[in-house]
Design a protein around this motif. Structure first.
Motif, mmCIF file in Angstrom:
data_model
loop_
_atom_site.group_PDB
_atom_site.id
_atom_site.type_symbol
_atom_site.label_atom_id
_atom_site.label_comp_id
_atom_site.label_asym_id
_atom_site.label_seq_id
_atom_site.Cartn_x
_atom_site.Cartn_y
_atom_site.Cartn_z
ATOM 1 N N LYS A 68 16.054 16.367 -25.276
ATOM 2 C CA LYS A 68 16.356 16.532 -23.851
ATOM 3 C C LYS A 68 17.277 15.416 -23.360
ATOM 4 N N ASN A 86 11.598 18.481 -17.042
ATOM 5 C CA ASN A 86 11.398 18.823 -18.449
ATOM 6 C C ASN A 86 9.931 18.860 -18.874
ATOM 7 N N GLU A 88 7.354 20.517 -17.621
ATOM 8 C CA GLU A 88 6.820 21.883 -17.667
ATOM 9 C C GLU A 88 7.259 22.602 -18.930
ATOM 10 N N GLN A 89 8.543 22.459 -19.293
ATOM 11 C CA GLN A 89 9.034 23.085 -20.514
ATOM 12 C C GLN A 89 8.378 22.462 -21.747
ATOM 13 N N GLU A 92 5.070 24.090 -22.077
ATOM 14 C CA GLU A 92 5.210 25.504 -22.442
ATOM 15 C C GLU A 92 5.596 25.680 -23.904
ATOM 16 N N GLU A 93 6.468 24.814 -24.408
ATOM 17 C CA GLU A 93 6.953 24.952 -25.777
ATOM 18 C C GLU A 93 6.001 24.360 -26.809
#
Length: 249
Positions: A68, A86, A88-89, A92-93
């Motif tokens: 990132k 970033n 939250e992502q 999620e990932e």
């Protein structure tokens, strides 16, 4: 401005849980001996991330955050919205495959005039190295002991059990762990000075005084870094180690 780095996997380990960004691409090699790297003269970012070993697949966390950083414009790196945007992502990932995967992080953005804007989470460190080779820590270790000192529950010069050096802050792939602290500060790099970023694979083995002495043993930047790497390698049970340095010759 000269930039160099080294990276190596811990003794007996098959995978490097660290990640390193030397202004060009993210590295997570088993072994990269000290080497120079070209960075843009207009400004660049350096960063290291140390996957927390007692978390699942921690290499995923360290690589996520440095990727990132690699993808983000310089003026946005390290800001509060960088982490908010970033995180939250990240959850999620990473959570579906490695819930709780964690990493510490240290980074700096350096412009063409030597102005530095740096940040860290956890105990990955940033040092200023002066003309005499003295190491001065600029980053803040997020540990239980330092939290206790800040709250007046412990003394800075006290002798405490090693358990109090445990991390109090890191980036965790868990949506409920969003309330993390980021230490931020600024400095200006002057001719003859260097800025060193490292994971705790360096500082767990070599204290600041030893680092200063070893730094004075080499002539060029790569030789100095290789001296540090060999000193860590000589330690029994050494951990993953990633180090990147910007030096204003």
């Amino acid at each position: 401005m000269e930039v160099a780095y080294f990276q190596m996997v811990g003794q007996g380990k098959a995978r490097n849980q660290d990640a390193l960004f030397a202004g060009v691409e993210v590295k997570f090699a088993k072994l990269n001996k000290a080497r120079l790297v070209e960075v843009p003269s207009s400004g660049f970012c350096l960063a290291v991330a140390d996957g927390v070993s007692n978390s699942p697949s921690s290499h995923l966390a360290s690589r996520f955050w440095l990727q990132k950083i690699a993808e983000t414009p310089l003026d946005k790196i390290g800001a509060r919205d960088f982490f908010e945007r970033n995180f939250e992502q990240f959850c999620e990932e990473i959570s579906p495959v490695a819930y709780g995967s964690s990493t510490t992080l240290a980074g700096v953005v350096i412009d063409e005039c030597g102005a530095c804007r740096f940040f860290n989470i956890g105990d990955s460190r940033i040092y200023l190295i002066d003309n005499a080779g003295k190491f001065t820590q600029l980053s803040h270790d997020h540990t239980v002991l330092n939290d206790m000192i800040a709250e007046g529950l412990a003394k800075p010069d006290g002798n405490y059990a090693s358990m109090y050096n445990a991390l109090s802050q890191c980036l965790i792939a868990d949506s409920e762990e969003y309330d993390f602290s980021v230490y931020r500060a600024k400095c200006t790099l002057k001719p003859g000075e260097s800025l060193l970023l490292c994971t705790d694979g360096l500082t767990d083995e070599l204290d600041d005084e030893t680092l200063s002495k070893l730094w004075q043993c080499g002539d060029g930047l790569c030789e100095k870094l290789e001296t540090l790497r060999q000193a860590v390698k000589a330690c029994v049970g050494y951990d993953d180690c990633s180090v990147v340095v910007a030096s204003w010759a």
